[in-house]
Scaffold this motif. Structure first.
Motif, PDB file in Angstrom:
ATOM      1  N   THR A  17      -3.101   9.807  -5.709  1.00 13.02           N
ATOM      2  CA  THR A  17      -1.925   9.028  -5.326  1.00 13.02           C
ATOM      3  C   THR A  17      -1.168   9.655  -4.175  1.00 13.02           C
ATOM      4  N   GLN A  18      -1.061  10.979  -4.179  1.00 14.14           N
ATOM      5  CA  GLN A  18      -0.203  11.662  -3.224  1.00 14.14           C
ATOM      6  C   GLN A  18      -0.942  12.516  -2.212  1.00 14.14           C
ATOM      7  N   GLN A  19      -2.235  12.746  -2.407  1.00 15.39           N
ATOM      8  CA  GLN A  19      -2.945  13.627  -1.489  1.00 15.39           C
ATOM      9  C   GLN A  19      -4.460  13.481  -1.634  1.00 15.39           C
ATOM     10  N   VAL A  20      -5.173  14.099  -0.691  1.00 19.62           N
ATOM     11  CA  VAL A  20      -6.618  14.273  -0.802  1.00 19.62           C
ATOM     12  C   VAL A  20      -6.883  15.765  -0.904  1.00 19.62           C
ATOM     13  N   HIS A  53      -1.432   1.665  -0.665  1.00 26.17           N
ATOM     14  CA  HIS A  53      -1.870   2.754   0.206  1.00 26.17           C
ATOM     15  C   HIS A  53      -2.590   2.162   1.410  1.00 26.17           C
ATOM     16  N   ALA A  54      -2.354   2.744   2.567  1.00 25.47           N
ATOM     17  CA  ALA A  54      -3.083   2.341   3.760  1.00 25.47           C
ATOM     18  C   ALA A  54      -4.488   2.927   3.693  1.00 25.47           C
ATOM     19  N   CYS A  55      -5.498   2.072   3.822  1.00 25.05           N
ATOM     20  CA  CYS A  55      -6.883   2.534   3.717  1.00 25.05           C
ATOM     21  C   CYS A  55      -7.178   3.644   4.730  1.00 25.05           C
ATOM     22  N   HIS A  89      -7.854   2.316 -10.522  1.00 27.79           N
ATOM     23  CA  HIS A  89      -7.335   0.953 -10.409  1.00 27.79           C
ATOM     24  C   HIS A  89      -7.004   0.524  -8.981  1.00 27.79           C
ATOM     25  N   GLY A  90      -7.032   1.420  -8.001  1.00 32.18           N
ATOM     26  CA  GLY A  90      -6.858   1.000  -6.618  1.00 32.18           C
ATOM     27  C   GLY A  90      -8.112   0.303  -6.108  1.00 32.18           C
ATOM     28  N   SER A  91      -7.954  -0.630  -5.173  1.00 36.69           N
ATOM     29  CA  SER A  91      -9.110  -1.374  -4.650  1.00 36.69           C
ATOM     30  C   SER A  91      -9.056  -1.465  -3.135  1.00 36.69           C
ATOM     31  N   ILE A  92     -10.241  -1.395  -2.521  1.00 37.96           N
ATOM     32  CA  ILE A  92     -10.396  -1.400  -1.069  1.00 37.96           C
ATOM     33  C   ILE A  92     -11.230  -2.623  -0.695  1.00 37.96           C
ATOM     34  N   PRO A 125      -3.789  -2.462  -2.908  1.00 36.34           N
ATOM     35  CA  PRO A 125      -2.991  -2.276  -4.128  1.00 36.34           C
ATOM     36  C   PRO A 125      -3.520  -1.093  -4.930  1.00 36.34           C
ATOM     37  N   VAL A 126      -2.615  -0.350  -5.567  1.00 36.54           N
ATOM     38  CA  VAL A 126      -3.001   0.816  -6.362  1.00 36.54           C
ATOM     39  C   VAL A 126      -2.382   0.716  -7.754  1.00 36.54           C
TER      40      VAL A 126
END
Length: 520
Positions: A17-20, A53-55, A89-92, A125-126
């Protein structure tokens, strides 16, 4: 200076959610390298929005980490395999033609420059999004109700679950949906970046979509049809979570020096990644708070989410939205933005907080469905505010009492042999762990990394290399470090919280009845 011997390893990634984040784990299962990019700190130009989130932000974060690894002298040629986790649950939504872009990446350019125009929906959406109530009711109606959907997919319809998110996009933006050639979860999206082609969705993360038949592990045609047309071809067939889905893209071989034989093992959700990184841990204290419970067969309760993860077993995940972000908000307000002062507030207040109880929901909670901050004094009278130290303890005690009440509502009990394994950033705060031990009346254990989703992903990479379904996961991780004891229940804690838990549960029902009353 003597040269270091080559260190064969697997990489574990976490697109959260907040980082990679990434870790490197050697053959003896020692973590010897860690790196991260925090969106709010390192990529402020995107503006942090919890619900979407921006892809391209995730792709740019991957670029940055890989360049950092390269600059540090990390030897990519020693990487045997990699796997990862993505926030669940996020989708691209990949635009028509994106597959061609993935398969023809130029090693002379960073990923984000080549993929920035590959998405039909730029802001995906996340898990924080809760705007699909109408779609949830439609899906449940299509299969015969919430219980029927839970029996079929492992969960009743939840707003953040991907099937309902897809249905909303199809209904409100049909043109973008029609221009989408592939829909990925965050996990399979991240795996696709490394494969240079679309990666399949794994069984476990696929279980969090309200679309996968949990017994048969195939897409439910009824659920697919209730959400959007041509959905099965846009999702692709699901695969076991330990599957080797391919070899790494030539882009990484040429740009960073990965070996051609480096394998990509299916990426999964961050909760399953945490679960394996902590040796089947029951408490994750990150952005959301999650309870983990293991069983041999998927049940059909209306609360919690059943996920296939390891062969012949499933995991019941009970997730709650208001975790670390809520803690950070109270820290900023009541502890001068200081975790040290936050800890001192817990140290200076007594167990049970003098009977002052709080319910803190910055966003609509999953269970119970409450939003807002609700504070009650020792006489059970609602009050507008608490002193700073009392506020901090009310938050932490409330978070853990709510989780214990929920677990016991599902039939689980704290017994003499109960142990809690804690993970996530908050698992490094000794005072928070002490409250956890006191509320549950059980010892709390941790491992010495906050990046357990990454570590679990690296373990899964080793598991995939070792043969996946044909080799027990426990055999692969037998050399891993054991959790260490971090906190034991304080003297008298049992009496304090056994008295408070029923009071807290009654206040929760009181809030719910006030919210639901006008609607009934």
């Amino acid at each position: 200076m003597a040269e270091h011997a080559p260190r064969r390893c697997c990489l574990g990634w976490d697109f959260s959610t907040q980082q990679v984040k990434v870790v490197a784990v050697d053959a003896e299962l020692n973590v010897f390298y860690e790196e991260s990019v925090h969106f709010d700190r390192d990529l402020p130009e995107f503006g942090y929005v919890p619900d979407v989130h921006a892809c391209v932000m995730w792709v740019l974060a991957l670029d940055i980490i890989l360049e950092k690894m390269k600059a540090s002298g990390f030897d990519f040629s020693q990487v045997l395999a990699l796997s990862g986790a993505g926030q669940q649950h996020g989708s691209i939504y990949w635009k028509t033609g994106a597959q061609q872009a993935l398969t023809s990446l130029s090693p002379d350019l960073p990923l984000h420059q080549q993929l920035q125009d590959c998405f039909s929906i730029s802001d995906c959406p996340v898990w924080m999004d809760s705007s699909t109530t109408a779609q949830c009711r439609q899906l449940e109606a299509a299969v015969g109700g919430a219980q029927a959907l839970s029996c079929l997919t492992g969960s009743r319809a939840y707003e953040r679950f991907t099937g309902n998110q897809i249905a909303k996009i199809y209904q409100q933006n049909p043109e973008a949906y029609s221009h989408t050639e592939r829909i990925s979860l965050v996990s399979s999206f991240a795996a696709s970046l490394f494969l240079g082609s679309y990666s399949p969705i794994d069984y476990s993360d696929g279980s969090g979509m309200n679309l996968l038949q949990i017994q048969d592990k195939v897409w439910s045609q009824t659920c697919l049809g209730a959400c959007a047309p041509h959905l099965e071809e846009k999702l692709g067939p699901p695969v076991p979570s330990c599957s080797v889905v391919g070899a790494i893209s030539s882009y990484y071989i040429q740009r960073y020096g990965f070996p051609p034989g480096c394998k990509v093992v299916a990426f999964t959700g961050d909760n399953p990644g945490e679960y394996l990184g902590e040796f089947l841990c029951p408490m994750n204290l990150t952005g959301s708070i999650t309870l983990f419970l293991l069983g041999p067969e998927p049940g059909a309760a209306l609360e919690g989410h059943k996920h296939w993860l390891l062969p012949q077993s499933y995991t019941l995940f009970c997730s709650f939205k208001n975790g670390s972000l809520m803690r950070e908000k109270i820290r900023d307000k009541s502890a001068s933005r200081s975790w040290s002062k936050f800890s001192k507030a817990l140290q200076s207040t007594e167990m049970g907080n003098g009977g002052n109880l709080g319910f803190y929901f910055d966003v609509m909670e999953i269970t119970p469905e409450i939003i807002g901050c609700h504070r009650f004094n020792a006489e059970n009278h609602k009050v507008a505010a608490f002193p700073g130290d009392v506020e901090v303890r009310a938050l932490i005690e409330g978070q853990f009492m709510a989780k214990r009440i929920h677990a016991e509502g599902l039939g689980y009990r704290v017994m003499s042999k109960t142990k809690i394994l804690a993970t996530g950033g908050a698992s490094h705060n000794r005072d928070i762990l002490q409250v956890l031990a006191d509320v549950f009346g059980a010892p709390v254990y941790v491992i010495d990394t906050a990046n357990s989703a990454c570590v679990g992903s690296a373990y899964r990479a080793f598991h995939g290399l070792a043969g996946g379904r044909d080799v027990p996961f426990s055999e692969v991780v037998k050399l891993a470090p054991n959790p260490r004891l971090a906190a034991t229940p304080s003297l008298g804690a049992s009496q304090v919280y056994e008295a408070l838990l029923p009071q807290y549960a009654k206040l929760e029902q009181r809030i719910l009845s006030q919210i639901r009353g006008p609607l009934e």
